[in-house]
Design an enzyme around this catalytic site. Structure first.
Site, PDB file in Angstrom:
ATOM      1  CE  LYS A 135      -5.478  -4.872 -22.823  1.00 27.67           C
ATOM      2  NZ  LYS A 135      -6.020  -6.046 -23.515  1.00 27.67           N
ATOM      3  NE  ARG A 184     -10.477  -1.843 -22.604  1.00 27.79           N
ATOM      4  CZ  ARG A 184     -10.504  -3.029 -22.074  1.00 27.79           C
ATOM      5  NH1 ARG A 184     -11.292  -3.950 -22.560  1.00 27.79           N
ATOM      6  NH2 ARG A 184      -9.732  -3.301 -21.050  1.00 27.79           N
ATOM      7  NE  ARG A 228      -8.651 -13.630 -18.761  1.00 26.58           N
ATOM      8  CZ  ARG A 228      -8.552 -12.453 -19.369  1.00 26.58           C
ATOM      9  NH1 ARG A 228      -7.431 -11.756 -19.284  1.00 26.58           N
ATOM     10  NH2 ARG A 228      -9.538 -11.961 -20.072  1.00 26.58           N
ATOM     11  NE  ARG A 287     -12.066 -11.295 -17.004  1.00 26.85           N
ATOM     12  CZ  ARG A 287     -11.342 -10.381 -17.622  1.00 26.85           C
ATOM     13  NH1 ARG A 287     -10.082 -10.213 -17.294  1.00 26.85           N
ATOM     14  NH2 ARG A 287     -11.866  -9.642 -18.574  1.00 26.85           N
ATOM     15  NE  ARG A 337     -13.587  -9.581 -22.777  1.00 20.27           N
ATOM     16  CZ  ARG A 337     -12.705 -10.411 -22.210  1.00 20.27           C
ATOM     17  NH1 ARG A 337     -12.992 -11.695 -22.082  1.00 20.27           N
ATOM     18  NH2 ARG A 337     -11.551  -9.962 -21.797  1.00 20.27           N
TER      19      ARG A 337
HETATM   20  P1  AMP Z   1     -10.526  -6.243 -19.271  1.00 20.96           P
HETATM   21  O1  AMP Z   1     -10.264  -6.759 -17.909  1.00 20.96           O
HETATM   22  O2  AMP Z   1      -9.547  -5.191 -19.662  1.00 20.96           O
HETATM   23  O3  AMP Z   1     -10.639  -7.329 -20.283  1.00 20.96           O
HETATM   24  O4  AMP Z   1     -11.945  -5.518 -19.215  1.00 20.96           O
HETATM   25  C1  AMP Z   1     -13.105  -6.227 -18.860  1.00 20.96           C
HETATM   26  C2  AMP Z   1     -14.338  -5.454 -19.279  1.00 20.96           C
HETATM   27  O5  AMP Z   1     -14.401  -4.207 -18.584  1.00 20.96           O
HETATM   28  C3  AMP Z   1     -14.427  -5.084 -20.750  1.00 20.96           C
HETATM   29  O6  AMP Z   1     -14.899  -6.129 -21.558  1.00 20.96           O
HETATM   30  C4  AMP Z   1     -15.406  -3.915 -20.681  1.00 20.96           C
HETATM   31  O7  AMP Z   1     -16.716  -4.357 -20.460  1.00 20.96           O
HETATM   32  C5  AMP Z   1     -14.963  -3.198 -19.413  1.00 20.96           C
HETATM   33  N1  AMP Z   1     -13.908  -2.182 -19.690  1.00 20.96           N
HETATM   34  C6  AMP Z   1     -12.655  -2.150 -19.192  1.00 20.96           C
HETATM   35  N2  AMP Z   1     -11.981  -1.072 -19.615  1.00 20.96           N
HETATM   36  C7  AMP Z   1     -12.848  -0.399 -20.436  1.00 20.96           C
HETATM   37  C8  AMP Z   1     -12.752   0.785 -21.192  1.00 20.96           C
HETATM   38  N3  AMP Z   1     -11.652   1.552 -21.221  1.00 20.96           N
HETATM   39  N4  AMP Z   1     -13.846   1.155 -21.918  1.00 20.96           N
HETATM   40  C9  AMP Z   1     -14.981   0.447 -21.890  1.00 20.96           C
HETATM   41  N5  AMP Z   1     -15.132  -0.683 -21.209  1.00 20.96           N
HETATM   42  C10 AMP Z   1     -14.081  -1.115 -20.474  1.00 20.96           C
END
Ligand code: AMP
Length: 188
Positions: A13, A88, A127, A133, A144
């Site tokens: 994404k 989400r 990654r 990360r 996740r």
């Molecule tokens: P990502 O970089 O998109 O994988 O997001 C990393 C982490 O940020 C996720 O595992 C959640 O802990 C938090 N996060 C990001 N976007 C959301 C969202 N819309 N709702 C809830 N948690 C989020």
């Protein structure tokens, strides 16, 4: 134009969102990036989100809807936004729809990046080795993926019932996938 990108962690994404945003001249907004930045800077938001994120759980809907409202209030966001992984849960889908409606807008397109579990695990491991990360370590990835299946996957049906979801096979090169995105948005 407001476009939402959905898909499991590691579906691409972020990469495709950056290409699409650049092509359309719109800002890309990723709650994950915004939260990681807040954690790095140690802001009140970051302090609240840090342990939840590191364990791989979802941050609360209230926090997310607060940052979405703030983002959509920025002048740069007035022509539309590429939302990368911003919705989400179903309450987030409802909340974002309400925030957009208050601005006289709606989610114009929802793209779902479809990828197999094996490919996800492979990409996240690569990654982790490059970016380091914390939430790409195997234990957090498991949490996740569970959060994705239980809370995020049902959001697709929510959008299917309200205008539809465009499925993009997210396999192949970055260019192949970007071409599919461009064609799919042209056809809608
Ligand atoms: P990502 O970089 O998109 O994988 O997001 C990393 C982490 O940020 C996720 O595992 C959640 O802990 C938090 N996060 C990001 N976007 C959301 C969202 N819309 N709702 C809830 N948690 C989020």
């Amino acid at each position: 134009m407001d476009i939402l990108l959905m898909g499991p962690p590691g579906a691409g994404k972020g990469t495709q969102g950056a290409i699409l945003a650049e092509r359309l001249g719109l800002p890309k907004f990723a709650t994950g990036d915004l939260l990681r930045d807040a954690v790095k800077r140690g802001t009140p938001l970051g302090l609240q989100a840090k342990s939840v994120m590191e364990a791989g759980h979802l941050v609360s809907d209230d926090i997310i809807l607060g940052v979405v409202r703030e983002e959509l209030g920025r002048a740069q966001a007035r022509r539309g936004v590429v939302f990368d992984g911003v919705v989400r849960t179903i309450p987030q889908a409802e909340g974002v729809a309400k925030i957009l409606a208050d601005l006289g807008r709606k989610m114009d397109a929802v793209l779902f990046f479809d990828v197999t579990d094996d490919a996800i695990l492979d990409r996240l491991e690569k990654r982790r080795q490059i970016d380091g990360r914390a939430d790409d370590d195997p234990a957090a990835v498991k949490v996740r993926l569970k959060a994705y299946r239980e809370q995020t996957a049902p959001v697709l049906a929510w959008y299917e019932q309200r205008g539809g979801v465009i499925h993009i096979p997210a396999v192949g090169t970055v260019e192949d996938i970007a071409d599919r995105v461009r064609e799919a948005l042209k056809r809608r």
